[in-house]
Scaffold this motif. Structure first.
Motif, PDB file in Angstrom:
ATOM      1  N   GLY A  82      20.380  54.793 -22.587  1.00 14.14           N
ATOM      2  CA  GLY A  82      21.568  53.619 -22.741  1.00 14.14           C
ATOM      3  C   GLY A  82      21.473  52.243 -23.032  1.00 14.14           C
ATOM      4  O   GLY A  82      22.226  51.785 -23.302  1.00 14.14           O
ATOM      5  N   GLU A  83      20.195  51.794 -22.519  1.00 17.40           N
ATOM      6  CA  GLU A  83      20.317  50.356 -22.597  1.00 17.40           C
ATOM      7  C   GLU A  83      20.079  49.838 -24.343  1.00 17.40           C
ATOM      8  O   GLU A  83      20.286  48.536 -24.443  1.00 17.40           O
ATOM      9  N   HIS A  84      19.731  50.780 -25.088  1.00 18.61           N
ATOM     10  CA  HIS A  84      19.417  50.561 -26.237  1.00 18.61           C
ATOM     11  C   HIS A  84      20.892  49.914 -27.025  1.00 18.61           C
ATOM     12  O   HIS A  84      20.776  48.599 -27.683  1.00 18.61           O
ATOM     13  N   PRO A  85      21.861  50.654 -26.892  1.00 20.56           N
ATOM     14  CA  PRO A  85      23.088  50.458 -27.629  1.00 20.56           C
ATOM     15  C   PRO A  85      23.590  48.949 -27.068  1.00 20.56           C
ATOM     16  O   PRO A  85      24.245  48.160 -27.612  1.00 20.56           O
ATOM     17  N   ALA A  86      23.498  48.924 -25.696  1.00 16.79           N
ATOM     18  CA  ALA A  86      23.842  47.777 -24.913  1.00 16.79           C
ATOM     19  C   ALA A  86      23.146  46.504 -25.443  1.00 16.79           C
ATOM     20  O   ALA A  86      23.792  45.584 -25.579  1.00 16.79           O
ATOM     21  N   GLU A  87      21.998  46.534 -25.753  1.00 18.47           N
ATOM     22  CA  GLU A  87      21.120  45.407 -26.081  1.00 18.47           C
ATOM     23  C   GLU A  87      21.515  45.060 -27.569  1.00 18.47           C
ATOM     24  O   GLU A  87      21.557  44.118 -27.911  1.00 18.47           O
ATOM     25  N   HIS A  88      21.604  46.154 -28.405  1.00 15.96           N
ATOM     26  CA  HIS A  88      21.799  46.034 -29.842  1.00 15.96           C
ATOM     27  C   HIS A  88      23.111  45.398 -30.148  1.00 15.96           C
ATOM     28  O   HIS A  88      23.462  44.346 -30.963  1.00 15.96           O
ATOM     29  N   LEU A  89      24.023  45.632 -29.364  1.00 17.91           N
ATOM     30  CA  LEU A  89      25.572  45.127 -29.367  1.00 17.91           C
ATOM     31  C   LEU A  89      25.769  44.068 -28.254  1.00 17.91           C
ATOM     32  O   LEU A  89      26.806  43.672 -28.226  1.00 17.91           O
ATOM     33  N   LYS A  90      24.930  43.333 -27.673  1.00 14.04           N
ATOM     34  CA  LYS A  90      25.145  42.580 -26.675  1.00 14.04           C
ATOM     35  C   LYS A  90      25.659  41.321 -27.225  1.00 14.04           C
ATOM     36  O   LYS A  90      25.412  40.896 -28.482  1.00 14.04           O
ATOM     37  N   GLY A  91      26.983  40.963 -26.579  1.00  9.19           N
ATOM     38  CA  GLY A  91      27.718  39.787 -27.228  1.00  9.19           C
ATOM     39  C   GLY A  91      28.644  40.131 -28.179  1.00  9.19           C
ATOM     40  O   GLY A  91      29.656  39.367 -28.696  1.00  9.19           O
ATOM     41  N   TRP A  92      28.742  41.494 -28.802  1.00  8.97           N
ATOM     42  CA  TRP A  92      29.602  41.828 -29.776  1.00  8.97           C
ATOM     43  C   TRP A  92      31.111  42.642 -29.101  1.00  8.97           C
ATOM     44  O   TRP A  92      30.752  43.064 -28.111  1.00  8.97           O
ATOM     45  N   GLN A  93      31.915  42.270 -29.777  1.00  6.91           N
ATOM     46  CA  GLN A  93      33.252  42.768 -29.123  1.00  6.91           C
ATOM     47  C   GLN A  93      33.971  43.189 -30.398  1.00  6.91           C
ATOM     48  O   GLN A  93      34.247  42.549 -31.359  1.00  6.91           O
ATOM     49  N   GLY A  94      34.743  44.450 -30.153  1.00  7.82           N
ATOM     50  CA  GLY A  94      35.313  44.846 -31.222  1.00  7.82           C
ATOM     51  C   GLY A  94      35.703  46.666 -31.045  1.00  7.82           C
ATOM     52  O   GLY A  94      35.862  46.769 -29.737  1.00  7.82           O
ATOM     53  N   ARG A 112      32.171  43.912 -18.868  1.00  6.65           N
ATOM     54  CA  ARG A 112      31.353  43.727 -19.757  1.00  6.65           C
ATOM     55  C   ARG A 112      31.642  42.175 -20.071  1.00  6.65           C
ATOM     56  O   ARG A 112      32.674  41.940 -20.719  1.00  6.65           O
ATOM     57  N   LYS A 113      30.923  41.313 -20.519  1.00  6.13           N
ATOM     58  CA  LYS A 113      30.730  40.189 -21.169  1.00  6.13           C
ATOM     59  C   LYS A 113      30.271  40.219 -22.572  1.00  6.13           C
ATOM     60  O   LYS A 113      29.364  40.703 -22.798  1.00  6.13           O
TER      61      LYS A 113
END
Length: 131
Positions: A82-94, A112-113
């Motif tokens: 699960g850390e992969h999508p969290a890392e890929h989309l780090k800082g993204w919001q939508g 989440r930030k």
């Protein structure tokens, strides 16, 4: 050519193309809506072939009358952690349209930030339970 020479050349070309990958990723991450998914890919390893993952994030605003061109970015991982999508989309919001894979849940957390991602769950996966 030896296998190691070919591997070195592929690695060198991948490094040369990294700025292009970064531009495409920036274009994809600029979207307010993304579709995320992963698929299995074979990974040649010592002792045999293993199952790795290719993560896909797609931007396509055409159904919403958007003018930006569709784009897709790919990320590779050796597992489905699960850390992969969290890392890929780090800082993204939508809004993220994805299946019900629990690895996306960290993206939906209220703490989440810079803020939680809004889930848009996939009807194709929900429908499987009924048919």
């Amino acid at each position: 050519m030896s296998l190691s020479t070919l591997a070195d050349q592929v690695g060198a070309v991948a490094q040369l193309l990294m700025p292009l990958h970064d531009l495409i990723e920036a274009q994809v991450r600029a979207a307010a809506r993304l579709h995320g998914d992963d698929t299995t890919v074979p990974l040649l390893a010592r002792g045999g072939t293993k199952t790795a993952r290719l993560w896909t994030y797609v931007r396509d605003d055409r159904p919403f009358a958007g003018t930006a061109p569709p784009a897709v970015v790919f990320h590779f991982s050796r597992d489905r952690a699960g850390e992969h999508p969290a890392e890929h989309l780090k800082g993204w919001q939508g809004i993220l349209q994805a299946d019900a894979y629990a690895g996306y849940n960290q993206l939906y957390r209220g703490d989440r930030k810079p803020g939680p991602v809004q889930p848009a769950l996939c009807w194709s996966h929900a429908r499987r339970k009924f048919f």
